[in-house]
Motif scaffolding. Structure first.
Motif, PDB file in Angstrom:
ATOM      1  N   ILE A 218      15.320 -35.403   6.104  1.00  0.00           N
ATOM      2  CA  ILE A 218      15.693 -34.492   7.192  1.00  0.00           C
ATOM      3  C   ILE A 218      16.886 -33.652   6.751  1.00  0.00           C
ATOM      4  N   LYS A 219      16.686 -32.350   6.730  1.00  0.00           N
ATOM      5  CA  LYS A 219      17.767 -31.418   6.423  1.00  0.00           C
ATOM      6  C   LYS A 219      18.219 -30.756   7.726  1.00  0.00           C
ATOM      7  N   GLY A 220      19.430 -30.236   7.709  1.00  0.00           N
ATOM      8  CA  GLY A 220      19.916 -29.590   8.928  1.00  0.00           C
ATOM      9  C   GLY A 220      21.423 -29.455   8.907  1.00  0.00           C
ATOM     10  N   ARG A 221      22.009 -29.411  10.086  1.00  0.00           N
ATOM     11  CA  ARG A 221      23.447 -29.303  10.232  1.00  0.00           C
ATOM     12  C   ARG A 221      23.897 -30.330  11.277  1.00  0.00           C
ATOM     13  N   PRO A 222      25.197 -30.610  11.372  1.00  0.00           N
ATOM     14  CA  PRO A 222      25.661 -31.479  12.454  1.00  0.00           C
ATOM     15  C   PRO A 222      25.243 -30.904  13.803  1.00  0.00           C
ATOM     16  N   GLY A 223      24.655 -31.745  14.645  1.00  0.00           N
ATOM     17  CA  GLY A 223      24.249 -31.267  15.963  1.00  0.00           C
ATOM     18  C   GLY A 223      22.881 -30.625  16.016  1.00  0.00           C
ATOM     19  N   ALA A 273      24.991 -34.178   3.475  1.00  0.00           N
ATOM     20  CA  ALA A 273      26.240 -34.783   3.014  1.00  0.00           C
ATOM     21  C   ALA A 273      26.836 -35.684   4.102  1.00  0.00           C
ATOM     22  N   PRO A 274      27.418 -36.834   3.721  1.00  0.00           N
ATOM     23  CA  PRO A 274      27.714 -37.270   2.356  1.00  0.00           C
ATOM     24  C   PRO A 274      26.595 -38.077   1.685  1.00  0.00           C
ATOM     25  N   HIS A 275      25.411 -38.088   2.295  1.00  0.00           N
ATOM     26  CA  HIS A 275      24.270 -38.781   1.677  1.00  0.00           C
ATOM     27  C   HIS A 275      23.120 -37.779   1.509  1.00  0.00           C
ATOM     28  N   GLU A 276      23.405 -36.763   0.712  1.00  0.00           N
ATOM     29  CA  GLU A 276      22.429 -35.697   0.488  1.00  0.00           C
ATOM     30  C   GLU A 276      21.574 -36.014  -0.739  1.00  0.00           C
ATOM     31  N   TYR A 277      20.257 -36.045  -0.508  1.00  0.00           N
ATOM     32  CA  TYR A 277      19.304 -36.273  -1.595  1.00  0.00           C
ATOM     33  C   TYR A 277      18.172 -35.264  -1.473  1.00  0.00           C
ATOM     34  N   PHE A 278      17.409 -35.164  -2.548  1.00  0.00           N
ATOM     35  CA  PHE A 278      16.307 -34.209  -2.563  1.00  0.00           C
ATOM     36  C   PHE A 278      15.030 -34.903  -3.039  1.00  0.00           C
ATOM     37  N   PRO A 279      13.883 -34.402  -2.599  1.00  0.00           N
ATOM     38  CA  PRO A 279      12.608 -35.020  -2.989  1.00  0.00           C
ATOM     39  C   PRO A 279      12.482 -35.164  -4.506  1.00  0.00           C
ATOM     40  N   SER A 280      11.973 -36.327  -4.923  1.00  0.00           N
ATOM     41  CA  SER A 280      11.783 -36.590  -6.354  1.00  0.00           C
ATOM     42  C   SER A 280      10.388 -37.132  -6.649  1.00  0.00           C
ATOM     43  N   LYS A 281       9.600 -37.367  -5.588  1.00  0.00           N
ATOM     44  CA  LYS A 281       8.231 -37.863  -5.762  1.00  0.00           C
ATOM     45  C   LYS A 281       7.261 -36.895  -5.078  1.00  0.00           C
ATOM     46  N   GLU A 282       6.039 -36.868  -5.536  1.00  0.00           N
ATOM     47  CA  GLU A 282       5.045 -35.952  -4.976  1.00  0.00           C
ATOM     48  C   GLU A 282       4.823 -36.167  -3.486  1.00  0.00           C
ATOM     49  N   THR A 283       4.989 -37.400  -3.032  1.00  0.00           N
ATOM     50  CA  THR A 283       4.726 -37.712  -1.625  1.00  0.00           C
ATOM     51  C   THR A 283       5.919 -37.425  -0.712  1.00  0.00           C
ATOM     52  N   TYR A 290      17.345 -27.159  10.698  1.00  0.00           N
ATOM     53  CA  TYR A 290      18.060 -25.884  10.837  1.00  0.00           C
ATOM     54  C   TYR A 290      17.075 -24.731  10.879  1.00  0.00           C
ATOM     55  N   ALA A 291      16.112 -24.742   9.968  1.00  0.00           N
ATOM     56  CA  ALA A 291      15.154 -23.632   9.891  1.00  0.00           C
ATOM     57  C   ALA A 291      14.259 -23.565  11.118  1.00  0.00           C
ATOM     58  N   ARG A 292      13.945 -24.705  11.692  1.00  0.00           N
ATOM     59  CA  ARG A 292      12.967 -24.739  12.772  1.00  0.00           C
ATOM     60  C   ARG A 292      13.565 -24.783  14.180  1.00  0.00           C
TER      61      ARG A 292
END
Length: 362
Positions: A218-223, A273-283, A290-292
């Protein structure tokens, strides 16, 4: 025998003080060995030694990390054996359910050499007093950081489209629970996603989720509705009879950062942040709140205000962390004093006695 190891936090240095989730983490166990009478530097080493020995005889091991001292352990759980071995030194104390039956206290003071500890008497009292003071200062600073974070959240909450956020939640519900419920009662187990430690924020997200079939970042911003969505997913899991692991925020225990559904082999977590990770597997998949669900251009419109808030927040977190470092330095001195006064042969004998009892009962 291949042993699956998990690493978690069951207690934390939070904006609301020292808070534990031991009642939930240890629920359903038959026996809990509580190591008392000394300090964490002694108990952690014994826990590690016994844990590694028992790990050879079971398929599952869960290491509970200390939020006070990086690299040390507050306990270890063996789910198959329904047994845990826990540090019961201050401040790790919780309500017992059956002293002598479920909780078995093991007094490690029998391994101490009084004459060697006596010279430290006055220093020990002073160390404890200062450690307590530093911890409280850290919690106060984290509390101030959380209030600043609330100001940060307010910007995005005022620009949040509730209908869009609800739509995202409904879509995820359908993905997770659309195939029907299970004919049983759900088991909810609560832990912390990570912890504020002297080395900064630490988590084990990637290790906890690496073997799962599906992960949602899940990406986004506080709130932007991340925690609210996770809370709704927990409610839905309970209604559908599915077991659920709930991971609370290490700063604010009232907020959620991750949910794992073991029976679905799926995890969904706040990957900012502070636990920001990005996809590393195909699934792996990303859910961008934020975008939606946030009004386009919000970052740009409030950029100056957001920058000021982020700066204040970062400064306050650094201040809190510095107090944890000060407390850690004193804890190391305290641990060293007790280590110097410990008869290692007696300590090992206590550990072997516990292992012998477990061998007989399992």
């Amino acid at each position: 025998m291949t042993t699956a190891e998990r690493h978690i936090y069951a207690a934390g240095n939070t904006a609301r003080g020292y808070r534990t989730l031991y009642d939930s983490v240890l629920a359903g166990l038959d026996r809990i060995y509580l190591l008392t009478g000394v300090v964490e530097g002694i108990t952690s080493g014994l826990i590690e030694t016994m844990g590694k020995e028992l790990a050879k005889k079971t398929h599952q091991v869960e290491w509970i990390h200390s939020p006070f001292m990086n690299g040390q352990y507050d306990g270890i759980v063996f789910p198959e054996l329904k047994v845990a071995i826990m540090d019961y030194s201050y401040p790790r104390i919780w309500r017992p359910q059956g002293p002598g039956v479920k909780e078995i206290q093991v007094n490690l003071q029998t391994a101490l050499i009084p004459d060697k500890l006596a010279p430290y008497k006055d220093k020990i009292a002073g160390w404890y007093e200062k450690i307590f003071a530093y911890d409280q200062q850290a919690y106060t600073a984290y509390g101030e950081a959380l209030r600043i974070h609330d100001d940060w959240e307010a910007i995005y909450i005022s620009n949040l489209d509730p209908q869009a956020a609800n739509q995202i939640t409904e879509e995820v519900k359908e993905l997770f629970f659309g195939q029907g419920s299970l004919p049983k009662e759900s088991r909810v187990r609560r832990m912390y996603l990570g912890a504020a430690t002297p080395a900064g924020p630490v988590d084990h997200i990637m290790k906890l989720t690496d073997q799962l079939d599906k992960r949602y970042f899940i990406k986004g911003r506080p709130g932007s509705g991340k925690s609210t969505m996770l809370k709704k997913l927990v409610e839905e899991a309970v209604k559908n009879g599915m077991d659920v692991e709930v991971y609370h925020c290490g700063l604010d225990p009232h907020s959620l950062d991750m949910v794992i559904l073991p029976e679905k082999s799926v995890a969904i977590f706040d990957s900012t942040a502070p636990h920001e990770y990005f996809p590393s597997k195909e699934t792996d998949e990303v859910i961008d709140m934020y975008a939606r669900a946030i009004t386009p251009g919000t970052d740009e419109k409030y950029s100056d205000q957001i920058h000021q808030i982020k700066t204040r927040y970062t400064q306050k977190v650094k201040e809190a962390n510095a107090y944890l470092v000060d407390a850690k330095d004193l804890r190391e001195q305290l641990n060293a004093a007790y280590w110097d006064a410990t008869d290692q042969t007696r300590l090992r004998a206590i550990g072997q006695a516990i292992l012998s009892v477990l061998a007989r009962n399992n």
